[in-house]
Design an enzyme around this catalytic site. Structure first.
Site, PDB file in Angstrom:
ATOM      1  N   ASP A 123      32.177   8.353 -18.651  1.00  0.00           N
ATOM      2  CA  ASP A 123      31.060   8.201 -19.281  1.00  0.00           C
ATOM      3  C   ASP A 123      30.729   6.654 -19.147  1.00  0.00           C
ATOM      4  O   ASP A 123      30.657   6.093 -18.113  1.00  0.00           O
ATOM      5  CB  ASP A 123      31.476   8.597 -20.848  1.00  0.00           C
ATOM      6  CG  ASP A 123      30.010   8.420 -21.938  1.00  0.00           C
ATOM      7  OD1 ASP A 123      29.041   9.268 -21.569  1.00  0.00           O
ATOM      8  OD2 ASP A 123      30.004   7.506 -22.537  1.00  0.00           O
ATOM      9  N   TYR A 252      24.568   0.164 -25.095  1.00  0.00           N
ATOM     10  CA  TYR A 252      23.200   0.782 -24.820  1.00  0.00           C
ATOM     11  C   TYR A 252      22.280  -0.360 -24.835  1.00  0.00           C
ATOM     12  O   TYR A 252      21.346  -0.297 -24.054  1.00  0.00           O
ATOM     13  CB  TYR A 252      22.863   1.817 -25.752  1.00  0.00           C
ATOM     14  CG  TYR A 252      23.736   3.210 -25.406  1.00  0.00           C
ATOM     15  CD1 TYR A 252      23.320   3.932 -24.436  1.00  0.00           C
ATOM     16  CD2 TYR A 252      24.742   3.283 -26.217  1.00  0.00           C
ATOM     17  CE1 TYR A 252      24.377   5.077 -24.240  1.00  0.00           C
ATOM     18  CE2 TYR A 252      25.721   4.474 -26.229  1.00  0.00           C
ATOM     19  CZ  TYR A 252      25.448   5.407 -24.956  1.00  0.00           C
ATOM     20  OH  TYR A 252      25.970   6.563 -24.856  1.00  0.00           O
ATOM     21  N   HIS A 315      30.874  17.741 -20.471  1.00  0.00           N
ATOM     22  CA  HIS A 315      30.721  16.218 -20.199  1.00  0.00           C
ATOM     23  C   HIS A 315      32.240  15.542 -20.638  1.00  0.00           C
ATOM     24  O   HIS A 315      32.780  14.800 -19.756  1.00  0.00           O
ATOM     25  CB  HIS A 315      29.853  15.653 -21.352  1.00  0.00           C
ATOM     26  CG  HIS A 315      29.779  14.187 -21.095  1.00  0.00           C
ATOM     27  ND1 HIS A 315      29.222  13.635 -20.067  1.00  0.00           N
ATOM     28  CD2 HIS A 315      30.026  13.203 -21.859  1.00  0.00           C
ATOM     29  CE1 HIS A 315      29.314  12.037 -20.097  1.00  0.00           C
ATOM     30  NE2 HIS A 315      29.668  12.121 -21.288  1.00  0.00           N
TER      31      HIS A 315
END
Length: 339
Positions: A123, A252, A315
């Site tokens: 990730d 982010y 994921h």
């Protein structure tokens, strides 16, 4: 949560303290977690690879768990987090040299800037690992990344592009405003938040309808899958009780700044030997054109020494398919241990 003889310590690096979990002796393997994980996401890999004769080191990345969490998003660029890892590698090298040369007054004359590690990322950790290989390939012997391929910078800033493509409800777009996600998260206990994100049940494009926060849009699973326990989720939740989510969300919030700062590396290739493992049901694999991209020539032109493995799974594949993923890691690193 039992630690299976996993040691824990804090390392000062690049201006922050990182908490690291450590086990085993032998060639170094650095494990880099993603969102919203901690070092403990690698527990199966730590124990299994230690049995195979590797030295495992899994930090809580800056902003997570028991590591420092600077409040400013500008402190979370890839240069900051790669710098953290380089400092960690330097510390590990010094520890190794001290153990072998305790009779020497100093170890500085033995410093080797090429001290290398095998690296595994998932990730956001995979994104960091790609940039570790881009910026400091001399420190990486080989890489296994999970779920996230390397993509060259887009012609425009990524956040505006993603918002244009997927709307204001796209999770990355919602994470940009300081305090917004934190405020919406505060309506839930952290165990519920862990379940919503780690056991995500939503569309391939993770975007909430207009006027809905992404955390409200995500469903709470009715039961846990066999690959994770309530105890493990509670352990992660307890760490976020102390740290909050701002540090994790700042990765982010630094995306556009990364885009600006990485301009000098436009067109650069990743030349470290790499294996990319992707789950066939991972939302990221099924969207954003990822499947076609990693199976096409463009990806291989940017990462020439690449092996792509698609396996059954979602994921968080290092948890869901722990044994299979670890077998892939062992086989890939094992072939390079003597090179």
């Amino acid at each position: 949560m039992g630690d299976d003889n996993i040691a824990h310590r804090r390392v000062r690096t690049n201006g922050v303290w990182l908490h690291v979990a450590e086990k085993g002796k032998g060639p170094l393997v650095l494990l880099i977690h993603g969102f919203p994980e901690l070092w403990s996401t690698w527990k199966y890999q730590i124990n299994r690879l230690a049995e195979q004769g590797y030295h495992l080191v899994a930090p809580d990345m800056r902003g997570y768990g028991d590591s420092d969490s600077p409040p400013d998003p500008a402190s979370y660029t890839v240069f900051h987090v790669v710098g953290d890892l380089i400092g960690l590698l330097d510390d590990l090298q010094e520890e190794q040299l001290i153990s072998f040369f305790t009779f020497l007054r100093t170890t500085t004359e033995f410093y080797d800037a090429s001290y290398q590690a095998f690296v595994v990322g998932h990730d956001w950790g995979a994104e960091v690992a790609w940039h570790l290989c881009l910026l400091r390939p001399d420190r990486v012997k080989a890489l296994v990344n999970l779920g996230v391929p390397y993509r060259p910078p887009a012609p425009v800033k990524p956040v505006s592009l993603l918002t244009k493509l997927f709307g204001e409800g796209f999770y990355i777009s919602q994470f940009q405003e300081k305090g917004r996600a934190e405020k919406s998260f505060s309506r839930y206990d952290n165990l519920t938040i862990m379940k919503k994100f780690l056991l995500v049940n939503g569309p391939d494009i993770l975007a909430a309808p207009p006027g809905v926060e992404i955390i409200d849009f995500l469903e709470i699973p009715s039961s846990l899958p066999p690959w994770i326990t309530e105890e493990e989720l509670q352990f992660s939740a307890s760490k976020y009780d102390k740290s909050g989510f701002t540090g994790a969300l700042n990765y982010y919030r630094a995306m556009d700044l990364n885009w600006e700062l990485l301009g000098p590396w436009k067109g650069a290739k990743i030349r470290v030997p790499t294996k990319l493992i992707v789950g066939d049901k991972d939302a990221g694999f099924r969207s954003f054109g990822t499947k076609d991209y990693i199976e096409g020539e463009e990806f291989r032109s940017i990462v020439p020494d690449i092996e792509v493995v698609v396996i059954e799974g979602h994921h968080f594949i290092q948890l869901e398919r722990a044994e299979q993923v670890t077998d892939e890691i062992i086989s890939f690193f094992g072939n390079r241990s003597l090179v």
